[in-house]
Motif scaffolding. Structure first.
Motif, PDB file in Angstrom:
ATOM      1  N   ILE A 349       0.856  -1.180   0.000  1.00 21.44           N
ATOM      2  CA  ILE A 349       0.000   0.000   0.000  1.00 21.44           C
ATOM      3  C   ILE A 349       0.890   1.227   0.000  1.00 21.44           C
ATOM      4  O   ILE A 349       1.783   1.347   0.840  1.00 21.44           O
ATOM      5  N   PRO A 350       0.700   2.147  -0.939  1.00 21.76           N
ATOM      6  CA  PRO A 350       1.554   3.344  -0.981  1.00 21.76           C
ATOM      7  C   PRO A 350       1.508   4.116   0.332  1.00 21.76           C
ATOM      8  O   PRO A 350       0.468   4.194   1.004  1.00 21.76           O
ATOM      9  N   GLN A 351       2.645   4.691   0.673  1.00 19.05           N
ATOM     10  CA  GLN A 351       2.753   5.414   1.931  1.00 19.05           C
ATOM     11  C   GLN A 351       1.885   6.667   1.943  1.00 19.05           C
ATOM     12  O   GLN A 351       1.401   7.084   2.987  1.00 19.05           O
ATOM     13  N   GLN A 352       1.681   7.283   0.771  1.00 23.18           N
ATOM     14  CA  GLN A 352       0.921   8.518   0.704  1.00 23.18           C
ATOM     15  C   GLN A 352      -0.588   8.290   0.564  1.00 23.18           C
ATOM     16  O   GLN A 352      -1.343   9.254   0.512  1.00 23.18           O
ATOM     17  N   ALA A 353      -1.023   7.036   0.491  1.00 24.02           N
ATOM     18  CA  ALA A 353      -2.441   6.754   0.276  1.00 24.02           C
ATOM     19  C   ALA A 353      -3.245   7.017   1.550  1.00 24.02           C
ATOM     20  O   ALA A 353      -2.742   6.885   2.671  1.00 24.02           O
ATOM     21  N   LEU A 354      -4.488   7.407   1.352  1.00 19.86           N
ATOM     22  CA  LEU A 354      -5.426   7.556   2.463  1.00 19.86           C
ATOM     23  C   LEU A 354      -6.182   6.251   2.633  1.00 19.86           C
ATOM     24  O   LEU A 354      -6.800   5.754   1.688  1.00 19.86           O
ATOM     25  N   LEU A 355      -6.137   5.679   3.828  1.00 24.30           N
ATOM     26  CA  LEU A 355      -6.781   4.408   4.124  1.00 24.30           C
ATOM     27  C   LEU A 355      -8.076   4.660   4.892  1.00 24.30           C
ATOM     28  O   LEU A 355      -8.060   5.261   5.965  1.00 24.30           O
ATOM     29  N   ILE A 356      -9.194   4.215   4.333  1.00 25.99           N
ATOM     30  CA  ILE A 356     -10.491   4.279   4.999  1.00 25.99           C
ATOM     31  C   ILE A 356     -10.934   2.850   5.262  1.00 25.99           C
ATOM     32  O   ILE A 356     -11.149   2.079   4.320  1.00 25.99           O
ATOM     33  N   VAL A 357     -11.047   2.506   6.525  1.00 27.36           N
ATOM     34  CA  VAL A 357     -11.402   1.146   6.931  1.00 27.36           C
ATOM     35  C   VAL A 357     -12.851   1.152   7.395  1.00 27.36           C
ATOM     36  O   VAL A 357     -13.202   1.819   8.371  1.00 27.36           O
ATOM     37  N   LEU A 358     -13.706   0.428   6.679  1.00 31.54           N
ATOM     38  CA  LEU A 358     -15.114   0.277   7.037  1.00 31.54           C
ATOM     39  C   LEU A 358     -15.234  -0.965   7.902  1.00 31.54           C
ATOM     40  O   LEU A 358     -15.127  -2.085   7.413  1.00 31.54           O
TER      41      LEU A 358
END
Length: 448
Positions: A349-358
Motif C-alpha cells: 500500500i503506498p505510503q501517501q495513500a489515504l486508508l479508509i477502513v469500514l
C-alpha cells in the motif's frame, strides 16, 4: 366460454387431470361432453325419440370441431428482465413471453411463480392469465420494487395452457431462471476537505508542493524559469523588482477502501428498512468510491475477511463500474486462513495513500489491523458500520447487563484508537468524513 372459465378455476385450484404430465391431457369438461352425448344417443336409441338425437348433435359436433384444431406442441416460455442492471429502490419489470407454436390458439395461458423476497411484487403471488393467438406471442409483465443489492435470480415460472374451448390442458412448462444484478444505492456523499497526502501529478486536491495550481501560496522574487503570466505587477512596481505569485500544485491522490466483513450484525430489511453491517459497508464503499472517482482520484478496494479479495487501483467511470461489480461478490464470514496473512501481507500500500477502513469493530483482529496500519505512518480513518440498534440474537436474564459492559469496552477501544491517531466516525451519509479529514489533513501537515 363457460367451459373455459370452469377450466380456469380448475387450474387455479389444481383440479386438473395429469397436471404435470408431458403433452396435452383431457379436462373434466371433455368427459362431461362425451358422457352427455353418449347418454343422449343411448336413450334415443332405446326409446326411439329423435329429439334426443337432435339435442345431442350440438355437443358431438362442437366437441369434434374443437378437437380437430387441437394443439400438437406445448407452449414455449421465455423469461427475461427488461433491465438486468438495477439499483436498490428501482422498479424491476420481468417479462414472460408465452408463444403458441403451430396453427392452434390457446383459450388462455396460466402463469404461476414463486414469491420473491428481494422485491416488493405489485402483483402478489396470484396467477396471471391471458389468451394466446395461434402462432403469436403473449407477454406477461411482473413489476416490483427492488429492495436489496446483490446478484439475484428470478426463479423459473410455470405455465399451463388451455385449448379447444377448455377441453384440453397442457402439462406444466417450466422456464429458465433469469439473473438480475442489483447494484447498491450510493447515498449522497461529499467530502469538502482535501486529501491529507496528495502525491499524484495532476488532480483537484491542494498539495503542499509548489507548482502550477490554483491555490495561492504567496509572493516571491522572480527566478529563471518562471512564467511571465505569473508576474505580480502590483508588487513588482512597489518594490522595483520582479515578483511572481507562487501557487500550490493540484494533485490527485490514492484512496484505499478496506472492507471488514469478518462478522455480520443487525437486520437486513432492504432499501427502506434497517441495514445490517454488510449493507452499510457496501453502500458506504459505493458512495465513497463514486465521490473520489468522480474527482479523478485513484481508488483501490480490499476485502478483510474470509476470501481476502482485492480490486486493483484505478480511476474513472469504468473503474467505478468495476468496483460495483466487485462489491456484488462480497460475502461475510471467515476463511480457513488468517485474513491478515493474505493480500495485506503481499500487496504494498503506498505510503501517501489515504486508508479508509469500514469496520464494525467486532473483532480484535480488526482493531489490531487499524493499529498496525497507523504505526506504519499512513493516514488511517475508521468508519464505524455497526448499526445503532444492533442487539444480541439470543436473550437471557443477564443479556442487557452484558451488552452494556460490551458497549463500554467498545467505547474504550475507540478512545484507544484515537490516541494512536485513528479517528473513528459512524457512517451517516453526506459529510461523514469532513470533520475527520480536516483533523487528519492538519496532522499530516504538521512537522514530524
Amino acid at each position: 366460454m363457460a367451459e373455459s372459465l370452469a377450466a380456469l378455476k380448475g387450474l387455479a385450484r389444481g383440479a386438473v387431470m395429469a397436471s404435470d404430465s408431458a403433452g396435452w391431457s383431457t379436462t373434466p369438461a371433455l368427459r362431461r361432453a362425451l358422457v352427455l352425448t353418449l347418454a343422449l344417443l343411448v336413450v334415443a336409441v332405446v326409446t326411439g325419440r329423435v329429439d334426443l338425437v337432435v339435442l345431442a348433435t350440438p355437443f358431438a359436433v362442437g366437441t369434434s370441431v374443437a378437437l380437430l384444431r387441437r394443439p400438437r406442441t406445448l407452449p414455449t416460455v421465455e423469461v427475461g428482465a427488461a433491465d438486468s442492471d438495477l439499483r436498490e429502490g428501482a422498479d424491476l419489470h420481468v417479462e414472460i413471453d408465452v408463444h403458441a407454436d403451430g396453427d392452434a390458439a390457446y383459450d388462455f395461458a396460466l402463469v404461476s411463480r414463486e414469491e420473491l423476497t428481494w422485491i416488493r411484487d405489485q402483483n402478489g403471488t396470484r396467477p396471471l392469465a391471458a389468451p394466446v393467438g395461434a402462432g403469436k406471442r403473449t407477454r406477461f409483465t411482473l413489476s416490483g420494487r427492488v429492495l436489496r443489492w446483490g446478484r439475484h435470480t428470478v426463479p423459473p415460472v410455470r405455465v399451463r395452457a388451455v385449448a379447444c374451448g377448455g377441453l384440453l390442458t397442457s402439462g406444466s412448462v417450466t422456464s429458465r431462471a433469469a439473473a438480475v444484478k442489483v447494484f447498491p444505492s450510493t447515498e449522497p456523499f461529499k467530502a469538502d476537505e482535501a486529501m491529507p497526502n496528495a502525491a499524484g501529478l495532476v488532480g483537484v486536491h491542494r498539495s503542499r508542493r509548489y507548482g502550477q495550481g490554483g491555490e495561492l501560496a504567496g509572493i516571491r522574487q522572480f527566478a529563471p524559469g518562471d512564467r511571465l503570466r505569473r508576474i505580480d505587477w502590483r508588487t513588482s512596481l512597489r518594490t522595483r523588482e520582479l515578483h511572481v505569485a507562487q501557487t500550490l500544485s493540484d494533485r490527485d491522490a490514492e484512496l484505499v477502501l478496506i472492507l471488514d466483513v469478518l462478522h455480520e450484525a443487525g437486520r437486513s430489511e432492504g432499501f427502506e428498512g434497517e441495514s445490517s453491517v454488510l449493507d452499510t459497508t457496501v453502500r458506504a464503499a459505493a458512495g465513497i468510491a463514486q465521490h473520489y472517482l468522480g474527482r479523478g482520484d485513484r481508488v483501490r478496494l480490499m476485502e478483510y475477511g474470509g476470501r481476502n479479495r482485492a480490486l486493483r487501483v484505478g480511476s474513472g467511470r469504468r473503474h467505478f463500474v468495476a468496483a460495483l461489480e466487485w462489491l456484488l461478490n462480497i460475502r461475510h464470514g471467515e476463511g480457513p486462513h488468517d485474513p491478515t496473512a493474505g493480500i495485506f501481507a503481499r500487496q504494498v500500500i503506498p505510503q501517501q495513500a489515504l486508508l479508509i477502513v469500514l469496520t464494525p469493530l467486532l473483532d480484535q483482529r480488526s482493531v489490531a489491523l487499524l493499529a498496525r496500519l497507523a504505526r506504519s505512518g499512513r493516514s488511517v480513518l475508521a468508519v464505524d458500520t455497526l448499526p445503532a440498534n444492533a442487539r444480541p440474537d439470543r436473550g437471557g436474564p443477564w443479556t442487557e447487563v452484558a451488552f452494556g459492559l460490551w458497549r463500554m469496552e467498545r467505547r474504550n477501544t475507540l478512545a484507544q484508537l484515537l490516541e494512536h491517531g485513528v479517528p473513528a466516525v459512524p457512517w451517516v451519509g453526506a459529510g461523514t468524513l469532513d470533520q475527520v479529514l480536516r483533523e487528519v489533513s492538519r496532522r499530516a501537515a504538521a512537522p514530524r
